[in-house]
Structure formats: C-alpha cells, structure tokens
Design an enzyme around this catalytic site. Structure first.
Site, PDB file in Angstrom:
ATOM      1  CE  LYS A  25     -17.875  -1.307   9.358  1.00  0.00           C
ATOM      2  NZ  LYS A  25     -16.490  -1.267   8.417  1.00  0.00           N
ATOM      3  NE  ARG A 100     -18.968  -7.693   8.060  1.00  0.00           N
ATOM      4  CZ  ARG A 100     -18.218  -6.625   8.879  1.00  0.00           C
ATOM      5  NH1 ARG A 100     -18.516  -6.310   9.795  1.00  0.00           N
ATOM      6  NH2 ARG A 100     -16.926  -5.759   8.078  1.00  0.00           N
ATOM      7  NE  ARG A 139      -8.366  -1.278  11.547  1.00  0.00           N
ATOM      8  CZ  ARG A 139      -9.327  -1.819  11.564  1.00  0.00           C
ATOM      9  NH1 ARG A 139     -10.278  -1.458  11.570  1.00  0.00           N
ATOM     10  NH2 ARG A 139      -9.580  -2.927  10.955  1.00  0.00           N
ATOM     11  NE  ARG A 173      -9.325  -5.680  13.037  1.00  0.00           N
ATOM     12  CZ  ARG A 173     -10.986  -5.063  12.716  1.00  0.00           C
ATOM     13  NH1 ARG A 173     -11.544  -3.928  13.375  1.00  0.00           N
ATOM     14  NH2 ARG A 173     -11.772  -6.023  11.641  1.00  0.00           N
ATOM     15  NE  ARG A 184     -11.230  -6.809   7.472  1.00  0.00           N
ATOM     16  CZ  ARG A 184     -10.681  -6.415   7.683  1.00  0.00           C
ATOM     17  NH1 ARG A 184      -9.452  -5.951   7.194  1.00  0.00           N
ATOM     18  NH2 ARG A 184     -11.050  -5.049   8.218  1.00  0.00           N
TER      19      ARG A 184
HETATM   20  P1  AP5 Z   1     -12.692   2.338  11.258  1.00  0.00           P
HETATM   21  O1  AP5 Z   1     -12.998   3.675  11.764  1.00  0.00           O
HETATM   22  O2  AP5 Z   1     -11.175   1.310  12.178  1.00  0.00           O
HETATM   23  O3  AP5 Z   1     -12.922   1.083   9.516  1.00  0.00           O
HETATM   24  P2  AP5 Z   1     -13.855   0.663   9.956  1.00  0.00           P
HETATM   25  O4  AP5 Z   1     -15.164   0.732   9.273  1.00  0.00           O
HETATM   26  O5  AP5 Z   1     -14.543   0.307  11.864  1.00  0.00           O
HETATM   27  O6  AP5 Z   1     -13.424  -0.529   9.529  1.00  0.00           O
HETATM   28  P3  AP5 Z   1     -12.752  -2.173  10.465  1.00  0.00           P
HETATM   29  O7  AP5 Z   1     -12.003  -3.293   9.246  1.00  0.00           O
HETATM   30  O8  AP5 Z   1     -12.488  -2.320  11.534  1.00  0.00           O
HETATM   31  O9  AP5 Z   1     -14.707  -3.210   9.791  1.00  0.00           O
HETATM   32  P4  AP5 Z   1     -14.376  -4.473   9.108  1.00  0.00           P
HETATM   33  O10 AP5 Z   1     -15.860  -4.169   9.005  1.00  0.00           O
HETATM   34  O11 AP5 Z   1     -13.890  -4.671   8.193  1.00  0.00           O
HETATM   35  O12 AP5 Z   1     -13.983  -5.175  10.544  1.00  0.00           O
HETATM   36  P5  AP5 Z   1     -15.259  -5.686  11.354  1.00  0.00           P
HETATM   37  O13 AP5 Z   1     -13.926  -5.331  13.118  1.00  0.00           O
HETATM   38  O14 AP5 Z   1     -16.473  -5.495  11.816  1.00  0.00           O
HETATM   39  O15 AP5 Z   1     -11.177   2.993  10.161  1.00  0.00           O
HETATM   40  C1  AP5 Z   1     -10.409   2.336   9.708  1.00  0.00           C
HETATM   41  C2  AP5 Z   1      -8.975   3.423   9.730  1.00  0.00           C
HETATM   42  O16 AP5 Z   1      -8.883   4.547   8.347  1.00  0.00           O
HETATM   43  C3  AP5 Z   1      -8.481   3.563  11.203  1.00  0.00           C
HETATM   44  O17 AP5 Z   1      -6.933   3.543  11.527  1.00  0.00           O
HETATM   45  C4  AP5 Z   1      -8.758   4.890  11.025  1.00  0.00           C
HETATM   46  O18 AP5 Z   1      -7.825   5.612  12.210  1.00  0.00           O
HETATM   47  C5  AP5 Z   1      -8.814   5.689   9.511  1.00  0.00           C
HETATM   48  N1  AP5 Z   1     -10.348   7.002   9.549  1.00  0.00           N
HETATM   49  C6  AP5 Z   1     -10.924   6.720   9.794  1.00  0.00           C
HETATM   50  N2  AP5 Z   1     -12.062   7.402   9.426  1.00  0.00           N
HETATM   51  C7  AP5 Z   1     -11.245   8.197   8.582  1.00  0.00           C
HETATM   52  C8  AP5 Z   1     -10.874   9.329   7.754  1.00  0.00           C
HETATM   53  N3  AP5 Z   1     -12.456   9.658   7.456  1.00  0.00           N
HETATM   54  N4  AP5 Z   1     -10.146   9.830   6.955  1.00  0.00           N
HETATM   55  C9  AP5 Z   1      -8.967   9.402   7.520  1.00  0.00           C
HETATM   56  N5  AP5 Z   1      -9.013   8.237   7.858  1.00  0.00           N
HETATM   57  C10 AP5 Z   1      -9.935   7.621   8.465  1.00  0.00           C
HETATM   58  O19 AP5 Z   1     -15.281  -7.295  11.671  1.00  0.00           O
HETATM   59  C11 AP5 Z   1     -13.835  -8.109  11.191  1.00  0.00           C
HETATM   60  C12 AP5 Z   1     -14.033  -9.546  10.899  1.00  0.00           C
HETATM   61  O20 AP5 Z   1     -14.782 -10.159  12.014  1.00  0.00           O
HETATM   62  C13 AP5 Z   1     -14.857  -9.644   9.576  1.00  0.00           C
HETATM   63  O21 AP5 Z   1     -13.466  -9.769   8.583  1.00  0.00           O
HETATM   64  C14 AP5 Z   1     -15.597 -11.478   9.758  1.00  0.00           C
HETATM   65  O22 AP5 Z   1     -15.429 -12.214   9.315  1.00  0.00           O
HETATM   66  C15 AP5 Z   1     -15.888 -10.945  11.685  1.00  0.00           C
HETATM   67  N6  AP5 Z   1     -17.564  -9.884  11.220  1.00  0.00           N
HETATM   68  C16 AP5 Z   1     -17.481  -8.800  11.727  1.00  0.00           C
HETATM   69  N7  AP5 Z   1     -19.263  -8.902  11.660  1.00  0.00           N
HETATM   70  C17 AP5 Z   1     -19.765  -9.335  10.952  1.00  0.00           C
HETATM   71  C18 AP5 Z   1     -20.731  -9.564  10.258  1.00  0.00           C
HETATM   72  N8  AP5 Z   1     -21.603  -9.071  11.061  1.00  0.00           N
HETATM   73  N9  AP5 Z   1     -21.278 -11.309  10.791  1.00  0.00           N
HETATM   74  C19 AP5 Z   1     -20.541 -12.122   9.698  1.00  0.00           C
HETATM   75  N10 AP5 Z   1     -18.545 -11.766  10.113  1.00  0.00           N
HETATM   76  C20 AP5 Z   1     -18.827 -10.323  10.673  1.00  0.00           C
END
Ligand code: AP5
Length: 230
Positions: A25, A100, A139, A173, A184
């Site tokens: 994402k 979410r 990552r 992270r 997660r």
């Molecule tokens: P990346 O693009 O970083 O993936 P992502 O989907 O953004 O993963 P996140 O871990 O950031 O999502 P998340 O939803 O858990 O975390 P968030 O920060 O929102 O890609 C991942 C890796 O794969 C990278 O190394 C990239 O280079 C690689 N990659 C990408 N595409 C690829 C491909 N096609 N092929 C191969 N490799 C690839 O949330 C963190 C925390 O915040 C949550 O756990 C929660 O506690 C809180 N939080 C955030 N939003 C909310 C919400 N709306 N409600 C409640 N709590 C929330």
C-alpha cells in the site's frame, strides 16, 4: 483532463488502498498520489509522526502499535478526518491504511460527504499471507517526511541504508518483527478484510494481483484509476 476547468472534471478524487500489512500500500500510494496529484494520507505514518513528536496521541497509539493491534476507532477517525479537511487535501486524497474497520469506513463516508466528495474507488491489493512475512522482515523505511519504502531484495536503495529520494537514513520498523507481523495479519483478517466485500457490494472495488513486480502492480492500479476518471 489537463487544462480543463469544468466542475465535473475538477471534482476531488478520493482513493482508498486496501490490503494486508506488507501488501504494498505505502509503496504504491507514493506513486499514485504523485501521478494523480493527490494528498497521501497514511494513518500509520500519521501515528508514527505523532510518536516522533511525542504527542499524547502518539503515546496512546504506541501502546497498540507495538503490540501489532489496531488503534481504537475514535482516535483514528478523528486524526484522519482532521487531516483530510486541511486545504492541501482539496484536490482529493490517496488513503493508505484507512479505513480498516466497518466503523472507520462509515466515518469516512460522512467525512467525505461533508467535504463534497465520496470514495471514488477502493484499490484492493491482493497478496497471499505467505508472501507478507518475507516482505515485511526485509523492509527498510526512510526517516524523512515522505517515509519512502524499500526492500533489501525486491526494491533496494541505490546506496545501502540511505533513501534515494531525500538522503535520510533507512530503518527497520519495530512492528516488522515476525511475532508482531503475525498479530498484524490476524488483525487484518478479522477486522479489515470484511471491507473487501463491503466495497465490492457497492461496486467500488478494483482487485489487483499484488504478487507481481512493483511496476506491473502500479500499471494495473493506474489503469483502474484512469477508468473511474473517464
Ligand atoms: P509496503 O508498501 O511498505 O506495504 P504496506 O502495505 O504499506 O505495509 P504496512 O506494513 O505499512 O501496512 P500496515 O497496514 O501494516 O502498516 P501501517 O503503517 O498502515 O511494502 C512492504 C514491503 O514489500 C516493502 O519492503 C516493499 O518494498 C515491498 N514490496 C512492495 N510491493 C512489492 C511487490 N509488488 N513485490 C515485492 N515486494 C514488494 O500501520 C501500522 C500500525 O498503525 C497498525 O498496526 C496499527 O497499530 C496502526 N494503524 C494504522 N492505521 C490504522 C487504522 N486505520 N486503524 C487503526 N490502527 C491503525
């Protein structure tokens, strides 16, 4: 269409990226927001920014984030709604990691109606659970404001440990440790994945195969967005 000034063509565009942790994402949101001139709103980045600034919100969010659990709906909704309402979001936004939960999805509709918009399209990046662990443990994220994302194997920076875009240090992270990734993914499966059918039922879902090279995923995402802008 470039150069046009009719209200229909300049209406704000609101896109949502939906997918499991590590689905890509953040990677895709950066490219999509640039391409379509949208504000990138990542709830995770907003929480991490608050954490860095040691705000009360950041301290509260940390207790949930370090466990890999979702932050409660009320605080998350308030934070995102406030961000969407600022002037730099007038052209629309690329929502990354929000909504979410069903409550967040309902609140988003209300917020966007108040801003004169709606969720135009939900881009669901589909990746199998087996691929997620490898992506997250490999990552590296930059400490700069853009939080650019790399992968040691799939998307390495030109210089190890340094962001290509802003030259800041890259870090891993805390919540990318294997046991936290499992929590997660569990949170995603129980609380977030029902949104796939919710948006499909409203005819607003585009499903993209996320288990292909980054550029191919981007190409399909661009095509899906272009289709709703026509
Ligand atoms: P990346 O693009 O970083 O993936 P992502 O989907 O953004 O993963 P996140 O871990 O950031 O999502 P998340 O939803 O858990 O975390 P968030 O920060 O929102 O890609 C991942 C890796 O794969 C990278 O190394 C990239 O280079 C690689 N990659 C990408 N595409 C690829 C491909 N096609 N092929 C191969 N490799 C690839 O949330 C963190 C925390 O915040 C949550 O756990 C929660 O506690 C809180 N939080 C955030 N939003 C909310 C919400 N709306 N409600 C409640 N709590 C929330």
């Amino acid at each position: 269409m470039a150069g046009s000034s009719t209200s229909a063509q300049t209406a704000a565009l609101y896109l949502v990226l939906l997918g499991a942790p590590g689905a890509g994402k953040g990677t895709q949101a950066q490219v999509l927001s640039q391409k379509f001139g949208l504000l990138h709103v990542s709830s995770g980045d907003l929480f991490r920014d608050n954490l860095k600034r040691e705000t009360e919100l950041g301290k509260l969010a940390q207790t949930y984030m370090t466990r890999g659990e979702l932050v409660p709906d009320d605080v998350t909704i308030k934070m995102v709604a406030e961000r969407l309402g600022r002037p730099d979001g007038a052209a629309g936004a690329m929502l990354d990691g929000f909504p979410r939960t069903p409550a967040q999805a309902a609140a988003l509709e209300t917020t966007l109606v108040a801003l004169g918009g709606k969720v135009n399209l939900v881009l669901y990046i589909k990746v199998s659970p087996e691929a997620l662990m490898e992506r997250l443990t490999g990552r590296w994220t930059c400490r700069g404001a853009g939080a650019h994302v790399y992968h040691m194997k799939h998307n390495p920076p030109r210089q190890p440990g340094v962001c290509d875009v802003d030259g800041t240090e890259l870090y891993q992270r805390d919540d990318d440790m294997p046991e936290k990734v499992s929590t997660r993914v569990g949170e995603y499966l129980t609380k977030t994945s029902p949104l796939i059918e919710y948006y499909r039922g409203r005819g607003r879902l585009a499903e993209i195969d996320g288990e292909r090279p980054i550029e191919l995923v981007t190409k399909d995402l661009f095509a899906a967005v272009e289709a709703v802008r026509r």
